[in-house]
Design a protein around this motif. Structure first.
Motif, short mmCIF file in Angstrom:
data_model
loop_
_atom_site.label_atom_id
_atom_site.label_comp_id
_atom_site.label_asym_id
_atom_site.label_seq_id
_atom_site.Cartn_x
_atom_site.Cartn_y
_atom_site.Cartn_z
N ALA A 87 -2.29 1.23 12.78
CA ALA A 87 -2.62 2.36 11.94
C ALA A 87 -4.15 2.85 12.04
CB ALA A 87 -2.21 2.06 10.37
N SER A 88 -4.24 3.81 13.14
CA SER A 88 -5.35 4.07 13.62
C SER A 88 -5.65 5.56 12.60
CB SER A 88 -5.65 4.41 14.90
OG SER A 88 -5.69 3.26 15.58
N ASP A 148 -2.41 -13.21 5.50
CA ASP A 148 -3.82 -12.51 5.27
C ASP A 148 -4.36 -12.09 6.59
OD1 ASP A 148 -6.57 -11.74 4.53
OD2 ASP A 148 -5.98 -12.33 2.50
N LEU A 172 -7.20 -12.04 7.48
CA LEU A 172 -8.27 -13.02 7.63
C LEU A 172 -7.87 -14.23 8.29
CD1 LEU A 172 -10.79 -12.38 4.51
CD2 LEU A 172 -10.73 -11.52 7.04
N ALA A 209 -1.79 -3.00 7.16
CA ALA A 209 -2.89 -3.45 5.95
C ALA A 209 -4.59 -3.27 6.70
CB ALA A 209 -2.83 -4.94 5.99
N ALA A 210 -5.42 -3.00 5.68
CA ALA A 210 -6.74 -2.68 6.04
C ALA A 210 -7.47 -2.55 4.91
CB ALA A 210 -6.81 -1.37 7.00
N PHE A 246 -11.38 -7.36 8.30
CA PHE A 246 -9.92 -6.81 7.98
C PHE A 246 -9.52 -5.66 8.91
CE2 PHE A 246 -9.70 -7.06 3.05
CZ PHE A 246 -9.97 -8.32 3.00
N ARG A 299 -0.67 7.40 -4.10
CA ARG A 299 -2.07 7.38 -3.21
C ARG A 299 -2.86 6.80 -4.13
NH1 ARG A 299 -5.09 6.96 1.21
NH2 ARG A 299 -6.10 8.95 1.90
N SER A 338 -9.16 0.28 3.39
CA SER A 338 -8.92 1.60 3.62
C SER A 338 -9.80 2.73 2.92
CB SER A 338 -7.46 1.93 3.59
OG SER A 338 -7.08 2.28 1.97
N ASP A 384 1.36 3.72 2.33
CA ASP A 384 2.26 3.83 3.58
C ASP A 384 3.18 2.72 3.70
OD1 ASP A 384 0.47 5.92 3.99
OD2 ASP A 384 0.11 5.26 6.05
N GLY A 385 2.77 1.65 3.27
CA GLY A 385 3.77 0.35 3.44
C GLY A 385 5.11 0.79 2.56
N TYR A 411 -15.87 1.84 8.25
CA TYR A 411 -14.56 2.06 8.30
C TYR A 411 -14.23 2.61 9.84
CZ TYR A 411 -9.73 3.64 7.60
OH TYR A 411 -8.53 3.93 7.83
N GLY A 436 0.83 -1.12 0.10
CA GLY A 436 -0.05 0.21 0.03
C GLY A 436 0.74 1.27 0.05
N LEU A 464 -3.69 8.76 12.68
CA LEU A 464 -2.93 9.52 11.47
C LEU A 464 -4.31 10.24 10.87
CD1 LEU A 464 -0.58 8.30 12.47
CD2 LEU A 464 0.00 7.86 10.04
P1 NAP Z 1 -3.74 1.39 1.08
O1 NAP Z 1 -2.69 2.10 0.08
O2 NAP Z 1 -5.12 1.10 0.73
O3 NAP Z 1 -3.07 -0.22 1.55
C1 NAP Z 1 -3.89 -1.13 1.95
C2 NAP Z 1 -2.83 -2.23 2.26
O4 NAP Z 1 -3.36 -3.51 2.90
C3 NAP Z 1 -2.44 -3.07 1.00
O5 NAP Z 1 -1.06 -3.17 1.04
C4 NAP Z 1 -3.29 -4.14 0.87
O6 NAP Z 1 -2.98 -5.16 0.08
C5 NAP Z 1 -3.27 -4.56 2.31
N1 NAP Z 1 -4.58 -5.36 2.69
C6 NAP Z 1 -5.88 -4.98 2.47
N2 NAP Z 1 -6.44 -6.22 3.09
C7 NAP Z 1 -5.93 -7.03 3.37
C8 NAP Z 1 -5.85 -8.49 3.93
N3 NAP Z 1 -6.87 -9.00 4.28
N4 NAP Z 1 -4.76 -8.95 4.49
C9 NAP Z 1 -3.52 -8.55 4.05
N5 NAP Z 1 -3.45 -7.34 3.38
C10 NAP Z 1 -4.35 -6.72 3.32
O7 NAP Z 1 -3.93 2.04 2.58
P2 NAP Z 1 -2.58 3.15 3.02
O8 NAP Z 1 -3.37 4.60 2.55
O9 NAP Z 1 -1.27 2.78 2.84
O10 NAP Z 1 -2.82 3.33 4.72
C11 NAP Z 1 -2.19 2.29 5.35
C12 NAP Z 1 -3.03 2.22 6.64
O11 NAP Z 1 -3.17 3.35 7.49
C13 NAP Z 1 -4.32 1.51 6.52
O12 NAP Z 1 -4.77 0.72 7.50
C14 NAP Z 1 -5.37 2.58 6.66
O13 NAP Z 1 -6.64 2.38 7.09
C15 NAP Z 1 -4.70 3.74 7.63
N6 NAP Z 1 -4.58 5.17 7.45
C16 NAP Z 1 -4.56 5.56 6.30
C17 NAP Z 1 -4.59 6.92 6.18
C18 NAP Z 1 -4.28 7.90 5.05
O14 NAP Z 1 -4.71 8.92 4.86
N7 NAP Z 1 -3.75 7.18 3.99
C19 NAP Z 1 -4.90 7.76 7.38
C20 NAP Z 1 -5.14 7.12 8.59
C21 NAP Z 1 -4.97 5.63 8.69
P3 NAP Z 1 -3.25 -5.30 -1.55
O15 NAP Z 1 -2.08 -4.64 -2.40
O16 NAP Z 1 -3.13 -6.84 -1.83
O17 NAP Z 1 -4.54 -5.06 -1.69
#
Ligand code: NAP
Ligand code: F7E
Length: 329
Positions: A123-124, A58, A60, A81-82, A99, A184, A84, A15-16, A149, A13, A176
């Protein structure tokens, strides 16, 4: 001293990918969990893939999480992971709960079973504040989530706090606010707008259909926010922190700055479409990150205008390359 090992769920993702880069620069051994898919989703980490270890797991599947932690023996686990995307959480509320809420318990159970010395980051999200009870929002602000969510993230937050208090785990919840980047996902509002501004400028798209332009968000740069995640796990004691720029902007301002960057007037291209309105909206978010700034020594480096312009420039470069290559990015 031997290298520290970090395990990142959600490494594919936005952030990852930034966190993996940061930890590699600090000489960590970086392991990421990936889930099986018919086509790989490694685009964001392709430039560092040879420096990473990837294991299948996973959220799950409890056993896969225990196995990943047992096999890789991490010092730190970052649960990014989430599911999101907020609108999807109304279409798939049960899966989002599995998730985004129960997934946190599964990974903390894995840590509890394998090694209670592992430091844990959850990651809240500012979406937990929802219909805000006070402005600005800090660690002391009560939660009032407005989407499945947001509700799932409140569960994830409290289970993190509860495992810290029940089992004395080093577990931190980072609350965050929205953070963005050229990596993004295209469905989130910032990237949807910057990608459309670039495409319209280059003649690839005619209009941009949007939802609520009055919503306000506190938008920062993902590259700055992953530094805060790492800092939380380097402290003497685990705690929870709000991470934000402490500035709020309307979606309309985002559109205005993005289109201005390519020399266009947004009013000529943006069409409001009820399809993009949500069943319940979060109208105003603005953080108070005083605790993170004073205790962690964290400050964001990229401001709102700098962020939007960085994203527009990146999308213009991507689509320009596409056109030059005859339709192949
Ligand atoms: P993102 O780009 O949507 O990435 C989500 C990641 O979770 C992807 O690597 C996805 O894998 C993985 N994933 C989803 N379902 C899964 C499962 N069942 N098992 C294992 N992996 C799974 O999100 P992000 O923006 O980087 O955000 C990172 C975290 O911060 C999330 O938890 C999000 O809710 C939280 N957050 C984000 C923000 C923001 O503004 N970006 C703010 C606050 C909190 P695939 O590539 O396989 O889909
Ligand atoms: O929407 C409005 C929309 O989808 C922001 C996730 O990373 O941050 C993110 O959640 C605002 C909302 O992000 C469109 O109604 C208008 O008010 O970019 P977004 P989000 O819902 O704030 C939090 C902190 C997270 O934790 C989440 O994981 O923009 N908006 N028109 C639109 N939004 C979208 N997506 N598309 C529109 O056309």
């Amino acid at each position: 001293m031997s290298k520290k090992t970090a395990l990142i769920t959600g490494i594919t993702g936005q952030d990852g990918s930034y966190l993996a880069e940061l930890l590699l620069s600090k000489d960590y051994r970086v392991v990421g969990t990936v889930r099986r898919s018919s086509t790989e989703t490694f685009e964001r980490i392709s430039h560092i893939e040879d420096k990473l270890e990837l294991v299948q797991a996973d959220l799950l599947d409890q056993y896969s999480l225990i196995d990943a932690i047992k096999k890789t023996n991490p010092d730190e686990v970052y649960n990014l992971a989430a599911q999101s995307f907020v609108p999807t959480s109304w279409n798939q509320p049960v899966l989002t709960g599995e998730f985004t809420a129960l997934g946190v318990t599964r990974i903390m159970e894995a840590i509890r079973l394998v090694n209670t010395n592992i430091r844990f980051y959850q990651a809240s999200s500012s979406e937990m504040f929802g219909m805000v009870r006070e402005t600005p929002q800090s660690e002391m602000t009560p939660f009032y989530p407005r989407s499945p969510y947001g509700v799932a993230k409140v569960y994830g937050h409290y289970i993190t706090v509860n495992y810290r208090e029940s089992y004395d785990l080093f577990a931190c919840s980072g609350i965050l606010f929205n953070h963005e980047s050229p990596r993004r996902g295209l469905e989130f509002v910032t990237r949807k707008v910057t990608d459309a501004a670039a495409r319209i400028k280059l003649g690839l798209q005619k209009e941009l259909r949007m939802g609520n332009l009055d919503a306000r968000r506190d938008w920062g740069f993902a590259g700055d926010y992953v530094v805060a995640m790492w800092l939380m796990l380097q402290q003497d004691k685990p705690d929870d922190y709000v991470i934000s720029t402490d500035e709020t902007h309307k979606v309309e301002e985002l559109v205005e700055v993005a289109f201005a960057r390519v020399g266009l007037d947004w009013k000529e291209y943006v069409v409001q479409d009820p399809k993009f309105y949500r069943p319940a909206e979060v109208d105003l978010l603005v953080g108070d990150s005083t605790k993170a700034r004073t205790r962690l020594g964290w400050t964001p480096e990229v401001d709102f205008k700098g962020l939007v312009e960085m994203m527009v420039d990146s999308d213009v470069a991507r689509w320009t390359k596409y056109l030059k290559n005859g339709g192949d990015v």
